[in-house]
Design an enzyme around this catalytic site. Structure first.
Site, PDB file in Angstrom:
ATOM      1  N   TYR A 142       0.823  -1.217   0.000  1.00 47.79           N
ATOM      2  CA  TYR A 142       0.000   0.000   0.000  1.00 47.79           C
ATOM      3  C   TYR A 142       0.855   1.266   0.000  1.00 47.79           C
ATOM      4  O   TYR A 142       0.393   2.327  -0.393  1.00 47.79           O
ATOM      5  CB  TYR A 142      -0.912   0.037   1.227  1.00 47.79           C
ATOM      6  CG  TYR A 142      -2.249  -0.634   1.052  1.00 47.79           C
ATOM      7  CD1 TYR A 142      -2.344  -1.958   0.638  1.00 47.79           C
ATOM      8  CD2 TYR A 142      -3.439   0.060   1.306  1.00 47.79           C
ATOM      9  CE1 TYR A 142      -3.566  -2.573   0.492  1.00 47.79           C
ATOM     10  CE2 TYR A 142      -4.670  -0.555   1.162  1.00 47.79           C
ATOM     11  CZ  TYR A 142      -4.726  -1.875   0.760  1.00 47.79           C
ATOM     12  OH  TYR A 142      -5.949  -2.473   0.620  1.00 47.79           O
ATOM     13  N   LYS A 192       3.589 -15.305   1.911  1.00 49.91           N
ATOM     14  CA  LYS A 192       3.905 -16.168   0.775  1.00 49.91           C
ATOM     15  C   LYS A 192       5.419 -16.355   0.734  1.00 49.91           C
ATOM     16  O   LYS A 192       6.095 -15.892  -0.195  1.00 49.91           O
ATOM     17  CB  LYS A 192       3.383 -15.546  -0.530  1.00 49.91           C
ATOM     18  CG  LYS A 192       1.873 -15.574  -0.679  1.00 49.91           C
ATOM     19  CD  LYS A 192       1.332 -16.902  -1.190  1.00 49.91           C
ATOM     20  CE  LYS A 192       1.674 -17.114  -2.647  1.00 49.91           C
ATOM     21  NZ  LYS A 192       1.191 -18.444  -3.123  1.00 49.91           N
ATOM     22  N   ASP A 225      -2.441 -18.064   0.487  1.00 50.32           N
ATOM     23  CA  ASP A 225      -3.480 -18.665  -0.378  1.00 50.32           C
ATOM     24  C   ASP A 225      -4.119 -19.865   0.310  1.00 50.32           C
ATOM     25  O   ASP A 225      -5.345 -20.026   0.310  1.00 50.32           O
ATOM     26  CB  ASP A 225      -2.898 -19.042  -1.754  1.00 50.32           C
ATOM     27  CG  ASP A 225      -1.654 -19.915  -1.687  1.00 50.32           C
ATOM     28  OD1 ASP A 225      -1.037 -20.028  -0.602  1.00 50.32           O
ATOM     29  OD2 ASP A 225      -1.298 -20.508  -2.720  1.00 50.32           O
ATOM     30  N   ASP A 249      -6.044  -7.201   3.874  1.00 48.01           N
ATOM     31  CA  ASP A 249      -7.220  -6.565   3.259  1.00 48.01           C
ATOM     32  C   ASP A 249      -8.135  -7.646   2.683  1.00 48.01           C
ATOM     33  O   ASP A 249      -9.344  -7.650   2.916  1.00 48.01           O
ATOM     34  CB  ASP A 249      -6.753  -5.603   2.164  1.00 48.01           C
ATOM     35  CG  ASP A 249      -7.917  -4.892   1.491  1.00 48.01           C
ATOM     36  OD1 ASP A 249      -8.821  -4.437   2.212  1.00 48.01           O
ATOM     37  OD2 ASP A 249      -7.914  -4.799   0.254  1.00 48.01           O
ATOM     38  N   ASP A 253     -11.837  -9.452   4.376  1.00 48.08           N
ATOM     39  CA  ASP A 253     -13.146  -9.445   3.704  1.00 48.08           C
ATOM     40  C   ASP A 253     -13.719 -10.859   3.667  1.00 48.08           C
ATOM     41  O   ASP A 253     -14.915 -11.074   3.867  1.00 48.08           O
ATOM     42  CB  ASP A 253     -13.021  -8.931   2.257  1.00 48.08           C
ATOM     43  CG  ASP A 253     -13.379  -7.452   2.145  1.00 48.08           C
ATOM     44  OD1 ASP A 253     -13.145  -6.722   3.125  1.00 48.08           O
ATOM     45  OD2 ASP A 253     -13.889  -7.040   1.098  1.00 48.08           O
TER      46      ASP A 253
HETATM   47  C1  IPM Z   1     -10.315  -1.562   4.076  1.00 49.31           C
HETATM   48  C2  IPM Z   1     -10.654  -0.888   2.772  1.00 49.31           C
HETATM   49  C3  IPM Z   1      -9.560   0.127   2.466  1.00 49.31           C
HETATM   50  C4  IPM Z   1      -8.285  -0.635   2.236  1.00 49.31           C
HETATM   51  C5  IPM Z   1      -9.873   1.100   1.338  1.00 49.31           C
HETATM   52  C6  IPM Z   1     -11.174   1.830   1.536  1.00 49.31           C
HETATM   53  C7  IPM Z   1      -8.749   2.081   1.139  1.00 49.31           C
HETATM   54  O1  IPM Z   1     -10.832  -1.822   1.768  1.00 49.31           O
HETATM   55  O2  IPM Z   1     -10.185  -0.862   5.096  1.00 49.31           O
HETATM   56  O3  IPM Z   1     -10.197  -2.784   4.080  1.00 49.31           O
HETATM   57  O4  IPM Z   1      -8.025  -1.125   1.117  1.00 49.31           O
HETATM   58  O5  IPM Z   1      -7.508  -0.759   3.176  1.00 49.31           O
HETATM   59 MG    MG Z   2     -10.734  -3.871   2.456  1.00 50.32          MG
END
Ligand code: IPM
Ligand code: MG
Length: 368
Positions: A142, A192, A225, A249, A253
């Site tokens: 990032y 990884k 993975d 990230d 999710d």
């Molecule tokens: C998260 C989001 C952020 C990220 C975005 C909104 C910049 O997806 O907090 O997971 O990628 O970190």
């Molecule tokens: Mg995210």
């Protein structure tokens, strides 16, 4: 100690709607539990861009550095899609993370029993799930340099750099081990190392920190993975997962959806301790600004409310009050109160954002 300070950055989309319910909860703690906060509010993301032409004003950044904790709603929306990269709402959020040096991002994925049937996985795989992903938040791909879109031999090349120093890995590993000691005492580190040098270093440093100071915690390693696969195969094998910014990230999710709803999940981003001993901290729901339902008063405020519970626990040493708030949310769900996002399976009439706030406050009152 002086009154603890909170900076509220409600942001865009449903951010202000869900944050309005958090404000009611903060007031409740002031009135009923004598927990007073010095609350101020400011703009972030598209809202800041509309007012100042930048996604985070320098004055707001300075305030965020001074308060005991920042509560953030959400940033982003279609109105800002065509802005220059450097002005996009997300840059405001990333600037806060980077300049406050919030390197340890705690993302719990907890499956509320009343919602176990909402998961895309079978009930017995997710019921009782209680894991935390610790995502490194201020480095890796990032932020690594070089980055950009460059011209090379007559074509464009997009470059981002995965870069980690030993110190960056060391500190996030420590925060994961510390957290594990207060929970199930298990850490699984994901990278990884089979294909990336940064992964080899990651594994090496995590091993060294473990050996030196946390040998009592059970440590395992997984390629990221495989980790993704294991998260959907048998998520209850995990307690704390520690991983880098980009893998974190994605994996968070994935873990979020195990629980059935993004509308329920809070997060805490923590940095080094300040002079008063509290960590630099920002708390935010995992969900985004949800432009599709903005302004309708139907968003689920639970994730944002549970983020405030994390603030009570991690910034203000109020574990018992955090438990009280988390239990109130659980009670409300157990009673069948549902915002629209939690209605797919059952049908019936959903409650509004404010209705959910009312129900949680009722449950808090009943807890006294
Ligand atoms: C998260 C989001 C952020 C990220 C975005 C909104 C910049 O997806 O907090 O997971 O990628 O970190
Ligand atoms: Mg995210």
């Amino acid at each position: 100690m002086s009154t603890p300070s909170l900076l509220i950055l409600a942001g865009d989309g449903i951010g202000p709607e869900v944050m309005a319910q958090v404000t009611r909860i903060i007031d409740w703690f002031g009135e009923k539990r004598d927990l007073k906060f010095d609350v101020s509010e400011d703009l972030v993301g598209g809202a800041a861009y509309d007012a100042h032409g930048v996604p985070l004003h320098d004055d707001t950044m300075a305030k965020a550095q001074e308060v005991d904790a920042v509560l953030l709603g959400a940033v982003g929306g279609p109105a800002y899609d065509d802005l220059d990269f450097s002005l996009k709402p997300e840059r405001g959020l990333l600037r806060l993370r980077k300049e406050m040096d919030l390197f340890s991002n705690l993302r719990p994925a907890q499956c509320f029993d009343a919602l176990a049937d909402f998961s895309s996985l079978k009930r017995d795989i997710v019921a009782g799930l209680d894991i935390v992903i610790v995502r490194e938040l201020t480095s890796g791909s990032y932020f690594g340099e070089p980055r950009g879109i460059f011209e090379e031999n007559g074509q464009r090349v997009g470059i981002n750099t995965q870069r980690y120093t030993e110190a960056e890995i060391d500190r996030v590993a420590r925060s994961a081990f510390e957290l594990a000691r207060r929970r199930g005492n298990k850490v699984c580190s994901m990278e990884k190392a089979n294909v990336m040098e940064s992964g080899i270093l990651w594994r090496d440093v995590v091993e060294a920190v473990h050996k030196a100071d946390y040998a009592d915690v059970e440590l395992s390693h997984m390629y990221a993975d495989n980790g993704a696969m294991q998260l959907v195969r048998a998520p209850k094998q995990f307690d704390v997962i520690v991983t880098d910014n980009l893998f974190g990230d994605i994996l968070s999710d994935c873990a979020a959806m195990l629980t059935g709803s993004l509308g329920m999940l809070p997060s805490a981003s923590l940095g080094a301790p300040m002079e008063n001993g509290r960590p630099k901290a920002m708390y935010e729901p995992v969900h985004g600004s949800a432009p599709d339902i903005t302004g309708q008063g139907i968003a689920n405020p639970s994730a944002c409310i549970l983020s405030f519970a994390m603030a009570l626990r991690y910034s203000f040493d109020q574990g018992a009050e955090a438990d009280r708030l988390e239990k109130a949310v659980e009670t409300v769900l157990g009673n069948g109160v549902r915002t629209a996002d939690l209605m797919q399976a059952e049908g019936g009439t959903p409650t509004s954002t404010e209705g959910m706030g009312d129900a949680i406050i009722d449950a808090l009152n009943a807890s006294l």
